[in-house]
Design a protein around this motif. Structure first.
Motif, PDB file in Angstrom:
ATOM      1  N   VAL A 208       6.055  23.116 -86.896  1.00 55.33           N
ATOM      2  CA  VAL A 208       5.647  21.919 -86.152  1.00 55.33           C
ATOM      3  C   VAL A 208       4.160  21.973 -85.807  1.00 55.33           C
ATOM      4  CG1 VAL A 208       5.963  20.662 -83.985  1.00 55.33           C
ATOM      5  CG2 VAL A 208       7.946  21.476 -85.251  1.00 55.33           C
ATOM      6  N   SER A 209       3.660  23.159 -85.511  1.00 53.33           N
ATOM      7  CA  SER A 209       2.241  23.264 -85.150  1.00 53.33           C
ATOM      8  C   SER A 209       1.326  22.849 -86.285  1.00 53.33           C
ATOM      9  CB  SER A 209       1.922  24.696 -84.720  1.00 53.33           C
ATOM     10  OG  SER A 209       2.012  25.586 -85.822  1.00 53.33           O
ATOM     11  N   ARG A 210       1.780  22.947 -87.532  1.00 57.14           N
ATOM     12  CA  ARG A 210       0.934  22.580 -88.677  1.00 57.14           C
ATOM     13  C   ARG A 210       0.819  21.071 -88.860  1.00 57.14           C
ATOM     14  NH1 ARG A 210      -2.639  24.834 -88.810  1.00 57.14           N
ATOM     15  NH2 ARG A 210      -1.919  25.522 -86.797  1.00 57.14           N
ATOM     16  N   THR A 211       1.559  20.277 -88.104  1.00 66.78           N
ATOM     17  CA  THR A 211       1.363  18.824 -88.148  1.00 66.78           C
ATOM     18  C   THR A 211       0.033  18.428 -87.520  1.00 66.78           C
ATOM     19  OG1 THR A 211       2.586  18.588 -86.061  1.00 66.78           O
ATOM     20  CG2 THR A 211       3.825  18.337 -88.110  1.00 66.78           C
ATOM     21  N   GLY A 212      -0.612  19.382 -86.840  1.00 66.57           N
ATOM     22  CA  GLY A 212      -1.935  19.132 -86.276  1.00 66.57           C
ATOM     23  C   GLY A 212      -3.029  19.872 -87.020  1.00 66.57           C
ATOM     24  N   ASP A 213      -2.772  20.285 -88.253  1.00 67.99           N
ATOM     25  CA  ASP A 213      -3.759  21.020 -89.039  1.00 67.99           C
ATOM     26  C   ASP A 213      -4.950  20.121 -89.382  1.00 67.99           C
ATOM     27  OD1 ASP A 213      -3.591  23.807 -90.748  1.00 67.99           O
ATOM     28  OD2 ASP A 213      -4.870  22.323 -91.729  1.00 67.99           O
ATOM     29  N   VAL A 214      -6.096  20.749 -89.620  1.00 66.55           N
ATOM     30  CA  VAL A 214      -7.296  19.976 -89.957  1.00 66.55           C
ATOM     31  C   VAL A 214      -7.234  19.425 -91.374  1.00 66.55           C
ATOM     32  CG1 VAL A 214      -8.765  21.236 -88.360  1.00 66.55           C
ATOM     33  CG2 VAL A 214      -8.496  22.080 -90.680  1.00 66.55           C
ATOM     34  N   SER A 215      -6.406  20.001 -92.220  1.00 69.23           N
ATOM     35  CA  SER A 215      -6.281  19.551 -93.604  1.00 69.23           C
ATOM     36  C   SER A 215      -5.139  18.552 -93.739  1.00 69.23           C
ATOM     37  CB  SER A 215      -6.040  20.745 -94.524  1.00 69.23           C
ATOM     38  OG  SER A 215      -5.722  20.328 -95.830  1.00 69.23           O
ATOM     39  N   ALA A 216      -5.424  17.418 -94.385  1.00 70.84           N
ATOM     40  CA  ALA A 216      -4.387  16.401 -94.582  1.00 70.84           C
ATOM     41  C   ALA A 216      -3.277  16.912 -95.489  1.00 70.84           C
ATOM     42  CB  ALA A 216      -5.012  15.135 -95.166  1.00 70.84           C
ATOM     43  N   ALA A 217      -3.612  17.751 -96.477  1.00 66.56           N
ATOM     44  CA  ALA A 217      -2.589  18.278 -97.378  1.00 66.56           C
ATOM     45  C   ALA A 217      -1.602  19.163 -96.627  1.00 66.56           C
ATOM     46  CB  ALA A 217      -3.259  19.074 -98.502  1.00 66.56           C
ATOM     47  N   VAL A 218      -2.089  19.951 -95.684  1.00 69.90           N
ATOM     48  CA  VAL A 218      -1.196  20.818 -94.890  1.00 69.90           C
ATOM     49  C   VAL A 218      -0.336  19.960 -93.963  1.00 69.90           C
ATOM     50  CG1 VAL A 218      -1.106  22.720 -93.247  1.00 69.90           C
ATOM     51  CG2 VAL A 218      -2.849  22.707 -95.030  1.00 69.90           C
ATOM     52  N   ARG A 219      -0.923  18.937 -93.354  1.00 67.68           N
ATOM     53  CA  ARG A 219      -0.133  18.063 -92.472  1.00 67.68           C
ATOM     54  C   ARG A 219       0.961  17.345 -93.253  1.00 67.68           C
ATOM     55  NH1 ARG A 219      -5.376  16.545 -90.838  1.00 67.68           N
ATOM     56  NH2 ARG A 219      -5.135  14.432 -91.651  1.00 67.68           N
ATOM     57  N   LYS A 220       0.634  16.908 -94.452  1.00 70.62           N
ATOM     58  CA  LYS A 220       1.644  16.248 -95.286  1.00 70.62           C
ATOM     59  C   LYS A 220       2.759  17.224 -95.665  1.00 70.62           C
ATOM     60  CE  LYS A 220       2.207  13.865 -99.715  1.00 70.62           C
ATOM     61  NZ  LYS A 220       1.533  13.434-100.963  1.00 70.62           N
ATOM     62  N   ALA A 221       2.378  18.453 -96.019  1.00 69.74           N
ATOM     63  CA  ALA A 221       3.386  19.460 -96.360  1.00 69.74           C
ATOM     64  C   ALA A 221       4.276  19.760 -95.165  1.00 69.74           C
ATOM     65  CB  ALA A 221       2.687  20.729 -96.848  1.00 69.74           C
ATOM     66  N   GLN A 232      18.364  17.657 -84.545  1.00 70.15           N
ATOM     67  CA  GLN A 232      18.936  18.411 -83.422  1.00 70.15           C
ATOM     68  C   GLN A 232      18.392  19.832 -83.345  1.00 70.15           C
ATOM     69  OE1 GLN A 232      20.643  16.682 -85.633  1.00 70.15           O
ATOM     70  NE2 GLN A 232      21.835  15.112 -84.543  1.00 70.15           N
ATOM     71  N   SER A 233      17.816  20.338 -84.428  1.00 66.98           N
ATOM     72  CA  SER A 233      17.285  21.706 -84.430  1.00 66.98           C
ATOM     73  C   SER A 233      15.935  21.788 -83.739  1.00 66.98           C
ATOM     74  CB  SER A 233      17.155  22.215 -85.869  1.00 66.98           C
ATOM     75  OG  SER A 233      18.407  22.232 -86.515  1.00 66.98           O
ATOM     76  N   LEU A 234      15.299  20.659 -83.518  1.00 68.35           N
ATOM     77  CA  LEU A 234      14.004  20.633 -82.857  1.00 68.35           C
ATOM     78  C   LEU A 234      14.181  20.306 -81.378  1.00 68.35           C
ATOM     79  CD1 LEU A 234      13.210  20.223 -85.914  1.00 68.35           C
ATOM     80  CD2 LEU A 234      11.238  18.956 -85.083  1.00 68.35           C
ATOM     81  N   SER A 235      13.283  20.804 -80.552  1.00 61.54           N
ATOM     82  CA  SER A 235      13.313  20.435 -79.138  1.00 61.54           C
ATOM     83  C   SER A 235      12.829  18.988 -78.983  1.00 61.54           C
ATOM     84  CB  SER A 235      12.424  21.372 -78.320  1.00 61.54           C
ATOM     85  OG  SER A 235      11.059  21.191 -78.658  1.00 61.54           O
ATOM     86  N   ILE A 236      13.084  18.392 -77.831  1.00 62.84           N
ATOM     87  CA  ILE A 236      12.679  17.005 -77.597  1.00 62.84           C
ATOM     88  C   ILE A 236      11.168  16.870 -77.705  1.00 62.84           C
ATOM     89  CG2 ILE A 236      12.593  15.178 -75.855  1.00 62.84           C
ATOM     90  CD1 ILE A 236      15.294  16.161 -74.838  1.00 62.84           C
ATOM     91  N   ARG A 237      10.454  17.827 -77.156  1.00 66.37           N
ATOM     92  CA  ARG A 237       8.991  17.775 -77.218  1.00 66.37           C
ATOM     93  C   ARG A 237       8.501  17.861 -78.657  1.00 66.37           C
ATOM     94  NH1 ARG A 237       4.797  21.322 -77.400  1.00 66.37           N
ATOM     95  NH2 ARG A 237       2.866  20.721 -76.316  1.00 66.37           N
ATOM     96  N   GLN A 238       9.136  18.708 -79.471  1.00 63.35           N
ATOM     97  CA  GLN A 238       8.726  18.840 -80.870  1.00 63.35           C
ATOM     98  C   GLN A 238       9.004  17.562 -81.656  1.00 63.35           C
ATOM     99  OE1 GLN A 238      10.974  22.329 -81.888  1.00 63.35           O
ATOM    100  NE2 GLN A 238       9.267  23.736 -81.450  1.00 63.35           N
ATOM    101  N   ARG A 239      10.132  16.914 -81.391  1.00 61.24           N
ATOM    102  CA  ARG A 239      10.437  15.652 -82.076  1.00 61.24           C
ATOM    103  C   ARG A 239       9.374  14.605 -81.785  1.00 61.24           C
ATOM    104  NH1 ARG A 239      16.441  15.619 -79.408  1.00 61.24           N
ATOM    105  NH2 ARG A 239      17.130  17.617 -80.236  1.00 61.24           N
ATOM    106  N   ALA A 240       9.045  14.462 -80.506  1.00 64.00           N
ATOM    107  CA  ALA A 240       8.042  13.457 -80.137  1.00 64.00           C
ATOM    108  C   ALA A 240       6.673  13.810 -80.701  1.00 64.00           C
ATOM    109  CB  ALA A 240       7.971  13.346 -78.603  1.00 64.00           C
ATOM    110  N   LEU A 241       6.329  15.089 -80.697  1.00 62.37           N
ATOM    111  CA  LEU A 241       5.019  15.508 -81.194  1.00 62.37           C
ATOM    112  C   LEU A 241       4.873  15.239 -82.681  1.00 62.37           C
ATOM    113  CD1 LEU A 241       2.416  16.942 -80.248  1.00 62.37           C
ATOM    114  CD2 LEU A 241       3.463  19.096 -80.959  1.00 62.37           C
ATOM    115  N   VAL A 242       5.910  15.529 -83.458  1.00 64.53           N
ATOM    116  CA  VAL A 242       5.861  15.294 -84.906  1.00 64.53           C
ATOM    117  C   VAL A 242       5.657  13.815 -85.207  1.00 64.53           C
ATOM    118  CG1 VAL A 242       7.260  15.328 -86.997  1.00 64.53           C
ATOM    119  CG2 VAL A 242       7.178  17.346 -85.528  1.00 64.53           C
ATOM    120  N   LEU A 243       6.411  12.951 -84.538  1.00 67.96           N
ATOM    121  CA  LEU A 243       6.318  11.516 -84.816  1.00 67.96           C
ATOM    122  C   LEU A 243       4.980  10.940 -84.360  1.00 67.96           C
ATOM    123  CD1 LEU A 243       9.940  10.411 -83.863  1.00 67.96           C
ATOM    124  CD2 LEU A 243       8.949  10.582 -86.140  1.00 67.96           C
TER     125      LEU A 243
END
Length: 969
Positions: A208-221, A232-243
């Protein structure tokens, strides 16, 4: 790469033919794999393994990515990882070949390391889940790949990351792999590690932390990996952060991947295409922004079907009687209906507007679509405004547990029609009920929310104001209604019988009135006089016994002054008293109010109003009072009532950042500008700032914009460059310091010097003269004078400090047009070179700089005397009071004593105090004429350095500790 051999039926000839054909295409790999396995079983295993290794070895010499080589690598990996019913034979061949690869992964040849890691990575990735590998061999592969993931070649680290992802184990230390996933400088390595990492409870946070990477290719991956993870495997905070990160990403490719994650993964697979289930899993009451983004995305792309049989009317009178009973909404339902109604309203208006601009059949189609949207909206909304008011009031009176739902319902007022008198009258009565109701059944005597805004929060207050303005749509109707409520609520407060909650309710209503006034002239004086409000309500509130009431009173006083053309003297004095004498949240509110007033009215008007209250008395300027707060190192109060951490210093820093960005409007800033900039730079690198993320973000944006705005701003940064480093560097004052703290301060100071230098080199926003942004002459002279200031101090802390200054100095360039500065800098640089005689690397760069200055100097070898140097320094703004202390005078002052030669003692050398070199009439650096002179000078330097070390042993009180001073900068 073609292999040749004699054409016969030997195993070697078979390998030649197979390797040659496998280079051409992947299609023949499966057929040749069977032939090679069959041949392996018809001969001795060791003999075949040796022959196979000999044919593979030439691949190691090729570093370039050629299609033929890549095909051979794939084929070799498929042969090694092949398994059938003869598992023992296959495992033996696998282990033997892996041992061969492991012997090459640590080679000094980069191409050998590259190909061995590539083949080993392909083998590991092709191994089946049921493959049994020797535990020792598995550990050896893991250790080898952990070494190679630190390789200097990015391509090697990519294959090592892929391998470690497959070798990942919960019961082993995977710290090196996780460090590469997060901090590797190559985006290809981070992407490879991300795609290979197994999805476990322990690794989800890393993904989840890589959704904030500086590289667009890493964020897409990262989004593609998360798509396969159940929500359901993610916490509520992680779900909101990803979206939130994915749907708001600046790259369209990442947005597309996140939409696929949302629609195909979470909505369709995990929530059975029901948006309400998805919103519930996001906990929209806490993550409202994420819920809004999800609904907007689903509605825009028509990914959800609206059930026409459901509407807001279902929550009214659900039991079939006419008793007005309602069914309370869940938070996700309230957000769903609010965003759906807003979307339908916007779409209906947009289609209707497009239809008006079109003609013929197209206009008819658009008009029909707009009518369908409007009809669907009407079927969802309550039938009348009275039903809407009933729904809102029921949720509001239910208490704080329904506060979110009631706010969502209030926002529905934007799509309702209040054109008829009956609707406005009904809604106005409901508004008055909200305003006069200062407590609710479940709250009792306790305060909820922040104690400032109506309803306990700014969002609820803003939603309520939107409804009130739509109901009171006629001119001045809103102001009159709010003033009347404030007058009625304030009656009990003025008479002295009100409790803290009544005060807060009254001040929240008054704050709404003042916040929405463009000018005090709009104040409905026929309802209540402004002086009556100030004297009878606001000032008594600012002096109340309860801290929350005082804070709300200070806020209202600030809003009142903002609406005035000339701020009231009495109100300013009351705010100043809160600024100086209060603490905590009240002081923070006073600081915010003062900065707002400075931005609105200016420092000159504010100081003149303060002086008129007490003529003849000396007062500190308001900017200086605020600067004192910024410099207060003992400010420990932290406020967390609204989900954000802040202190008085952080609020003052944010206020000064705004003022400095608009410094042209505030000439009075010159009194405190240097001091404030020093404090801001030091705060930015302070460890305490990490606990206040808002301040770190604010200062980051401020510094980059401030430095690139005007050349004047760059000159201001250059002026504070040396003072900031002097204050931040430990051990310069002679006071003892903890070694750990000193090491941190030295690291911060070094980072600070690089950061300020980077700001000075930033290009300007406007198309001004580029030479103005590349002029570092004044800073270079300032650095040289600072080095000579400490020429008499020979402690290790001072030595490290001067080294850092020299590193900055040699990175500065002079413009050929700055002849006066070049003329001043040359003799100063000669003294700096003599002062840094023991630093070989720095001496080389300093001499190169001296040679460059000499080539730029139009006067060439013409020298200047002390008097002329003093005159030039004064003309550049270096006044006599700016000169260093007597113990470390620069050449601009009186002539210092010459250094004692080796073997000769003097009073100064006996006391451990060193004096700078003698500045004669000609201060140009003497030239070395022959090797003998050079050798004599080197011997003199060694003897002087030896005497310095002897003197240093008696100066332990001036040093911090040897551990601190030897720590890396």
């Amino acid at each position: 790469m073609r292999v040749t051999a004699a054409m016969d039926s030997s195993p070697e000839a078979l390998l030649v033919r197979i390797f040659n054909e496998c280079q051409q295409a992947h299609a023949s790999h499966r057929r040749h794999l069977k032939d090679l396995v069959k041949s392996r079983r018809q001969q001795d295993q060791q003999e075949f393994a040796g022959l196979f290794k000999r044919f593979v070895t030439p691949i190691f010499d090729v570093m370039k990515k050629e299609p033929a080589v890549e095909r051979i690598v794939k084929f070799v990996a498929s042969v090694v990882s092949f398994r059938d019913e003869n598992a023992a034979e296959c495992d033996a061949f696998l282990e033997d070949f892996v041992d061969f690869l492991l012997s090459a992964v640590d080679s000094s040849n980069k191409s050998v390391r590259y190909r061995s890691c590539q083949i080993l990575s392909e083998v590991i990735m092709m191994l089946g889940e049921d493959t049994e590998v020797n535990a020792e061999l598995w550990d050896e592969m893991t250790a080898a790949m952990e070494r190679r993931i630190q390789d200097k070649i990015a391509g090697i680290r990519v294959f090592a990351a892929r391998s470690l992802g497959r070798l990942f184990s919960d019961d082993k230390d995977n710290s090196q792999y996780r460090l590469s996933l997060q901090f590797d400088p190559s985006p290809d390595v981070r992407k490879a590690a991300l795609l290979a990492i197994p999805v476990l409870n322990a690794t989800i946070s890393d993904i989840v932390s890589r959704t904030g990477d500086v590289s667009a290719a890493v964020r897409k991956a990262a989004c593609s990996v998360i798509r396969d993870i159940p929500i359901q495997s993610l916490s509520i905070r992680q779900r909101a952060l990803v979206l939130q990160r994915g749907l708001l990403d600046r790259e369209s490719t990442v947005q597309v991947e996140c939409r696929s994650l949302l629609k195909d993964g979470w909505l369709t697979r995990d929530c059975q295409k029901d948006p309400l289930i998805l919103l519930k899993l996001l906990d929209v009451e806490t993550n409202e922004k994420a819920g809004e983004l999800v609904m907007q995305q689903l509605l825009t792309e028509d990914c959800m079907v609206v059930d026409n049989s459901k509407s807001l009317r279902d929550y009214l009178d659900h039991d079939g009687t006419n008793e007005g009973k309602i069914r309370f909404m869940e938070p996700e339902e309230a957000l769903y209906w609010r965003t759906l109604c807003a979307h339908l309203h916007t779409e209906a208006q947009a289609k209707s507007s497009d239809a008006a601009k079109s003609r013929g059949a197209q206009a008819d189609v658009l008009e029909a679509v707009a009518a369908d949207k409007a009809q669907l909206l009407d079927s969802i909304l309550p039938a009348t405004v009275a039903e809407f008011v009933t729904l809102v009031e029921a949720h509001h009176t239910a208490g704080s547990s329904q506060s979110f739902v009631s706010r969502q319902l209030l926002l529905l007022a934007n799509v309702l029609d209040f054109s008829d008198m009956a609707s406005r009258k009904c809604a106005a009565a409901s508004i008055n009920n909200f305003l006069y109701q200062w407590t609710s059944p479940d709250r009792g005597p306790e305060m909820t929310g922040d104690g400032i805004y109506l309803g306990g929060g700014k969002e609820w207050s803003d939603a309520f104001v939107q409804l009130a303005k739509k109901v009171h749509a006629t001119p001045d109707a809103f102001e009159e209604a709010m003033a009347q409520v404030a007058l009625d609520l304030g009656k009990v407060c003025r008479e002295g019988g009100a409790g803290a909650l009544q005060w807060l309710q009254c001040l929240a209503t008054t704050g709404i009135l003042l916040e929405n006034l463009r000018s005090i002239r709009q104040f409905p004086a026929h309802v209540m006089e402004t002086q009556e409000m100030v004297d009878g309500l606001l000032i008594p509130a600012a002096n109340h016994l309860v801290a929350d009431v005082r804070r709300a009173g200070v806020r209202c006083l600030s809003l009142y002054c903002l609406s005035e053309e000339h701020p009231s003297v009495r109100v300013i004095r009351q705010l100043e008293e809160a600024l100086v004498k209060s603490s905590g949240a009240e002081k923070i509110m006073a600081i915010k109010g003062m900065f707002d007033l400075l931005m609105s009215h200016g420092a000159g008007l504010m100081d003149s109003q303060r002086a008129s209250h007490s003529p003849g008395q000396m007062q500190l300027p308001l900017l200086q009072l605020l600067a004192d707060i910024l410099s207060d190192q003992h400010d420990i109060y932290v406020q967390e009532d609204i989900g954000e951490t802040e202190s008085a210093r952080s609020v003052a820093a944010e206020g000064f950042a705004k003022l400095l960005l608009h410094s042209k409007r505030f000439p009075e800033l010159g009194l405190v500008r240097s001091r404030v900039l020093c404090d801001l730079f030091r705060m930015y690198f302070d460890e305490d700032t990490k606990s206040i993320p808002r301040l770190g973000q604010c200062l980051s944006v401020f510094f980059h914009n401030y430095a690139s705005a005007t050349p004047e701003h760059k000159r201001c940064i250059a002026e504070v460059f040396v003072p900031v480093l002097r204050k931040e560097w430990p051990g310069l004052t002679g006071s003892a310091c903890n070694s750990h703290i000193a090491a941190i301060r030295k690291k911060n100071a070094s980072q600070l010097s690089r950061f300020m230098l980077e700001l000075l080199k930033h290009p300007l926003f406007s198309h001004q003269n580029p030479d103005e942004s590349a002029d570092f002459a004044i800073l270079a002279i300032d650095l040289a004078r600072e080095i000579m200031r400490f020429s008499s101090r020979k402690t290790l802390a001072v030595k490290a400090y001067k080294s850092v200054l020299c590193k900055v100095l040699v990175s500065l360039k002079f413009l050929p047009s700055r002849q006066k500065e070049i003329k001043v800098m040359r003799p100063l640089l000669s003294l700096v070179i003599d002062e840094m005689a023991g630093e070989k690397l720095l001496l080389k760069e300093l001499r190169a700089m001296a040679a460059e200055l000499k080539s730029l100097d139009s006067t060439k070898d013409e020298t200047i005397g002390n008097d002329e140097l003093e005159t030039l320094l004064a003309s550049l703004g270096f006044l006599a009071e700016d000169a260093p202390p007597e113990a470390a005078k620069t050449p601009a002052g009186r002539k210092p004593k010459a250094r004692a030669p080796s073997g000769v003692s003097s009073d100064s050398s006996e006391s451990g105090v060193q004096t700078p070199p003698k500045a004669t009439a000609s201060v140009a650096r003497s030239q070395r004429n022959c090797k003998t002179v050079a050798m004599e000078r080197m011997q003199s330097i060694r003897a002087t350095a030896k005497s310095k070390m002897i003197d240093f042993e008696s100066e332990e009180s001036e040093t911090t500790s040897e551990e601190e001073l030897e720590s890396p900068i």
